[in-house]
Design a protein around this motif. Structure first.
Motif, mmCIF file in Angstrom:
data_model
loop_
_atom_site.group_PDB
_atom_site.id
_atom_site.type_symbol
_atom_site.label_atom_id
_atom_site.label_comp_id
_atom_site.label_asym_id
_atom_site.label_seq_id
_atom_site.Cartn_x
_atom_site.Cartn_y
_atom_site.Cartn_z
ATOM 1 N N LEU A 183 80.380 -32.008 44.630
ATOM 2 C CA LEU A 183 79.884 -30.861 44.626
ATOM 3 C C LEU A 183 79.040 -30.846 45.935
ATOM 4 O O LEU A 183 79.152 -29.794 46.631
ATOM 5 C CB LEU A 183 79.120 -30.319 43.453
ATOM 6 N N VAL B 22 81.719 -21.995 57.202
ATOM 7 C CA VAL B 22 81.250 -20.875 57.268
ATOM 8 C C VAL B 22 80.345 -20.716 58.739
ATOM 9 O O VAL B 22 80.621 -19.870 59.471
ATOM 10 C CB VAL B 22 80.183 -20.522 56.047
ATOM 11 N N LEU C 281 81.679 -26.414 53.090
ATOM 12 C CA LEU C 281 82.024 -24.933 53.138
ATOM 13 C C LEU C 281 80.972 -24.419 54.114
ATOM 14 O O LEU C 281 81.236 -23.681 54.779
ATOM 15 C CB LEU C 281 81.695 -24.518 51.712
ATOM 16 N N LYS C 282 79.950 -25.180 53.836
ATOM 17 C CA LYS C 282 78.941 -24.677 54.981
ATOM 18 C C LYS C 282 78.974 -24.682 56.467
ATOM 19 O O LYS C 282 78.942 -24.044 57.427
ATOM 20 C CB LYS C 282 77.219 -25.435 54.696
ATOM 21 N N MET D 60 89.065 -21.035 53.065
ATOM 22 C CA MET D 60 87.911 -22.274 53.278
ATOM 23 C C MET D 60 87.995 -23.241 51.894
ATOM 24 O O MET D 60 88.149 -24.234 51.801
ATOM 25 C CB MET D 60 86.646 -21.722 53.511
ATOM 26 N N VAL D 61 88.187 -22.442 50.787
ATOM 27 C CA VAL D 61 88.031 -23.392 49.655
ATOM 28 C C VAL D 61 89.220 -24.055 49.500
ATOM 29 O O VAL D 61 89.375 -25.070 49.213
ATOM 30 C CB VAL D 61 87.913 -22.289 48.469
ATOM 31 N N LYS E 157 79.967 -28.360 49.146
ATOM 32 C CA LYS E 157 79.073 -27.276 49.520
ATOM 33 C C LYS E 157 78.918 -27.578 51.013
ATOM 34 O O LYS E 157 78.870 -26.579 51.951
ATOM 35 C CB LYS E 157 77.871 -27.108 48.907
ATOM 36 N N ILE F 75 87.361 -16.715 53.022
ATOM 37 C CA ILE F 75 86.300 -17.546 52.212
ATOM 38 C C ILE F 75 87.317 -18.222 51.290
ATOM 39 O O ILE F 75 87.098 -19.512 51.129
ATOM 40 C CB ILE F 75 85.637 -16.887 51.205
ATOM 41 N N LEU F 76 88.491 -17.697 50.960
ATOM 42 C CA LEU F 76 89.537 -18.249 49.979
ATOM 43 C C LEU F 76 90.415 -19.507 50.823
ATOM 44 O O LEU F 76 90.373 -20.485 50.197
ATOM 45 C CB LEU F 76 90.604 -17.047 49.384
ATOM 46 N N HIS G 244 82.264 -26.014 38.835
ATOM 47 C CA HIS G 244 80.650 -25.547 38.703
ATOM 48 C C HIS G 244 80.311 -24.362 39.100
ATOM 49 O O HIS G 244 79.441 -23.788 38.491
ATOM 50 C CB HIS G 244 80.169 -26.934 39.462
ATOM 51 N N VAL G 245 80.743 -23.955 40.597
ATOM 52 C CA VAL G 245 80.249 -22.875 40.830
ATOM 53 C C VAL G 245 80.845 -21.526 40.345
ATOM 54 O O VAL G 245 80.304 -20.415 39.962
ATOM 55 C CB VAL G 245 80.432 -22.725 42.210
ATOM 56 N N MET G 246 82.336 -21.660 40.230
ATOM 57 C CA MET G 246 82.963 -20.565 39.647
ATOM 58 C C MET G 246 83.076 -20.486 38.064
ATOM 59 O O MET G 246 82.859 -19.336 37.619
ATOM 60 C CB MET G 246 84.518 -20.333 40.292
ATOM 61 N N PHE H 131 83.938 -27.923 42.540
ATOM 62 C CA PHE H 131 83.466 -26.842 43.179
ATOM 63 C C PHE H 131 83.542 -25.582 42.371
ATOM 64 O O PHE H 131 82.819 -24.908 42.025
ATOM 65 C CB PHE H 131 83.911 -26.582 44.812
#
Lengths: 180, 473
Positions: A161, A172, A168-169, A121-122, A165, A118-119, A136-138, A133
């Protein structure tokens, strides 16, 4: 708390021992923050180095009424913002949107170490996407706060944002795809 | 930020996964951070020391400044006082100068120390000789630095060459200051008629301070306590002449003398010397055409011929000639028998040796590096040995033999002790403050007959080396 106060006093006097104690206590957490804002581990270490220097320098501004960890995290995020914006190739709004086409899913990593996957990806997001991202998200900043921090409009923040997302979607989904 | 209800699933997923992300950075990161951190401030201890050092430094500097200003103010006050008392200081200085002049050389001006040192190491005296045509005579004293203390004046009348007057100059004390030239003593010589145009010669004696008296003045002690005793080693050579009172004809020759004297300065410039020495008088005696008798038994004159030896008996002693030549010559064409008379000429050399005890008075006219001095005294001589040798024997002007004999018997009529008068004048050269050489011309006249109606006299030179004994403290 008493321990933190003691360390805090030592750090304010420039005591190396206290500074090291503070570093040892918060380095893992803050390095995690840095990893999320940076493109790589090496860059994250440079960021963390600069963040701790800023912390030790600005420690006199800290008011013991708040949590020390939260204050340090906030300082680290601000350092990350300045760090990224100083970079020559920093682009808040990416010119190239084809980064997803170059993205290669890491299935094994995704299955065995979900957090690392996941990291990554970010970290592979364009700078502008990743910044908004994370903020706002973290960190929980509103789009107005993000707009003020980055000197952009709220709509730009929202669109960044949204694109982050979406990206990232896709990442994933690529990693979760059984079609390998 | 808490998860809001409107947060999408993807946001929740990432938030949940990465919010609490913890990772360890590399181990060397702390060293990099530490290298970039500013240096820790000095500890309170060192801060305290720094402040204390600064305070002490400030106190020292401040205290020094205050003290400097105080001393400077004090010095300024003293300078003002000195300036105000300047006339008084000048007065005192003049007084000191007067005192120093009056008490010279007890008070020594440092600037004159070198000069005084020279005077100390070179005691001297001066004599002035003046020729005048009247009863008044004068002689300049070439010594302007100190007042003279003339003791006596010898007036010598050139007209009849008699020592006519001796004045005690210390009783006269007539001195006329003539500025830089010194002082001029005026002396009236008694017995001279001012109306006479006669030449008289006057000798002045100026006893300048000797080393002993300078020291005595400086040290304020009795000058007689100053040790100015000297030891002298001397040697002399003289040409001796006989002053015959009879018919003897002697050809006197060189005499020599050497000895040691102890010299005492009993008065300024006056020395008394006593010593012990040895002298040898050499007399060449010739018996010409003496009628000798070969082998005669006469007690005073004759020749005894036996074998090759010749015994000569003369009025001057018995001699023994051991010579083959003589006997051969006696044998060649000479039918001499013992007791036969024949003519012989003899040349003899007699050496008379004495132990001498000289007593001499010496007077220094001038005592510088080069000094002049006079001396007079007596020499008591004691005979201790005599040697008479026949140097050669002649007959009819033909030398018979010249390697002759030893003394068989000493000369008769030699006085065992005699006394001579000695006079001398000479120069003295100072080698150092303690050592000096003197060279005197000497005249010696015997009061008594040394040898059979003979009172010899001698002219010669005497050289002496003097060394002053060390002062005992």
């Amino acid at each position: 708390m008493n321990s933190d106060l003691k360390i805090l006093k030592g750090c304010r006097k420039g005591d190396r021992k206290a500074q090291n104690q503070l570093y040892q206590k918060y380095k893992a957490t803050l390095f995690g923050v840095c990893l999320r804002y940076s493109r790589s581990t090496a860059e994250a270490e440079d960021l963390l180095q600069e963040a701790f220097i800023r912390i030790f320098t600005d420690l006199y501004q800290y008011q013991p009424t708040g949590a020390l960890g939260a204050w340090m995290r906030k300082v680290t995020v601000n350092v990350a913002l300045q760090f990224l914006r100083r970079r020559k190739d920093f682009q808040l709004i990416p010119a190239d949107h084809r980064f997803l086409q170059r993205y290669e899913p890491e299935f094994e990593v995704f299955e065995q170490n979900r957090e690392e996957a996941i990291l990554r990806m970010v970290q592979q997001l364009p700078d502008g996407y990743r910044l908004v991202f994370n903020l706002h998200v973290m960190e929980g900043y509103t789009h107005r706060e993000i707009a003020n921090k980055l000197s952009i409009s709220e709509n730009t923040s929202k669109s960044q944002l949204h694109r982050a997302k979406a990206a990232l979607k896709v990442m994933v989904e690529k990693n979760m795809s059984t079609d390998r | 930020m808490k998860q809001g209800p409107n947060q999408s699933k993807i946001e929740q997923f990432f938030h949940k996964t990465l919010r609490a992300l913890r990772r360890e950075p590399t181990d060397d990161l702390w060293m990099r951070i530490e290298a970039d951190l500013p240096h820790p401030p000095a500890s309170s201890f060192w801060q305290w020391r720094s402040w204390l050092s600064l305070a002490v430094l400030l106190m020292i500097v401040g205290g020094s400044m205050v003290e400097y200003l105080r001393l400077r103010r004090q010095l300024s006050g003293l300078q003002t006082t000195v300036a105000a008392q300047d006339h008084l200081i000048h007065g005192l200085r003049s007084e000191v100068e007067l005192l120093s002049q009056a008490n010279w050389p007890k008070i020594i001006d440092p600037s004159q120390k070198t000069q005084l040192d020279e005077q100390l190491s070179e005691p001297h005296k001066q004599a002035g000789i003046d020729i005048t045509s009247t009863g008044l005579s004068s002689s300049p004293i070439f010594q302007a630095t100190k007042p003279p203390k003339p003791l006596s004046v010898f007036a010598f009348d050139a007209k009849d060459f008699n020592l006519s007057t001796v004045l005690d100059f210390s009783q006269i004390k007539i001195l006329t200051d003539v500025g830089n030239a010194g002082q001029l003593p005026l002396v009236a010589t008694s017995g001279s008629n001012p109306s006479d145009i006669s030449v008289s010669m006057t000798a002045f004696e100026y006893p300048a301070p000797t080393l002993a008296h300078l020291k005595a003045d400086l040290l304020g002690i009795d000058p007689h306590k100053i040790n100015n005793t000297r030891v002298e080693i001397y040697a002399g050579a003289y040409q001796t002449y006989p002053k015959l009172s009879g018919n003897n004809f002697f050809d006197w020759n060189l005499s020599s003398e050497m000895g040691v004297n102890l010299v005492f300065e009993f008065l300024p410039n006056w020395d008394f010397a006593i010593g012990v020495g040895f002298s040898e008088m050499i007399i060449d005696d010739e018996l010409s055409e003496e009628l000798l008798y070969a082998g005669a038994n006469e007690p005073t004159l004759g020749v005894s011929l036996s074998n090759y030896d010749v015994d000569l008996k003369t009025n001057y002693g018995d001699f023994y000639l051991r010579t083959q030549l003589v006997s051969q010559r006696f044998g060649d064409g000479n039918d001499l028998e013992p007791g036969d008379p024949f003519l012989l000429s003899l040349q003899m050399r007699e050496r008379i040796k004495h132990v001498n005890i000289p007593f001499t008075l010496r007077y220094r006219l001038h005592w510088g590096r080069y000094g002049l001095q006079l001396k007079a005294g007596v020499i008591q001589r004691f005979l201790y040995d005599e040697v008479t040798r026949v140097e050669s024997v002649y007959t009819n002007q033909s030398r018979l033999y010249n390697e002759v004999t030893y003394v068989q018997r000493g000369l008769d009529d030699l006085n065992l002790s005699t006394m001579d008068a000695v006079f001398g004048a000479g120069v003295n050269y100072r080698l150092s403050s303690r050592h000096n050489l003197r060279l005197d011309g000497i005249f010696i006249q015997s009061f008594e007959e040394v040898y059979r109606q003979t009172k010899p006299y001698a002219f010669g030179l005497q050289l002496g080396f003097q060394s002053r004994l060390r002062q005992k403290n």
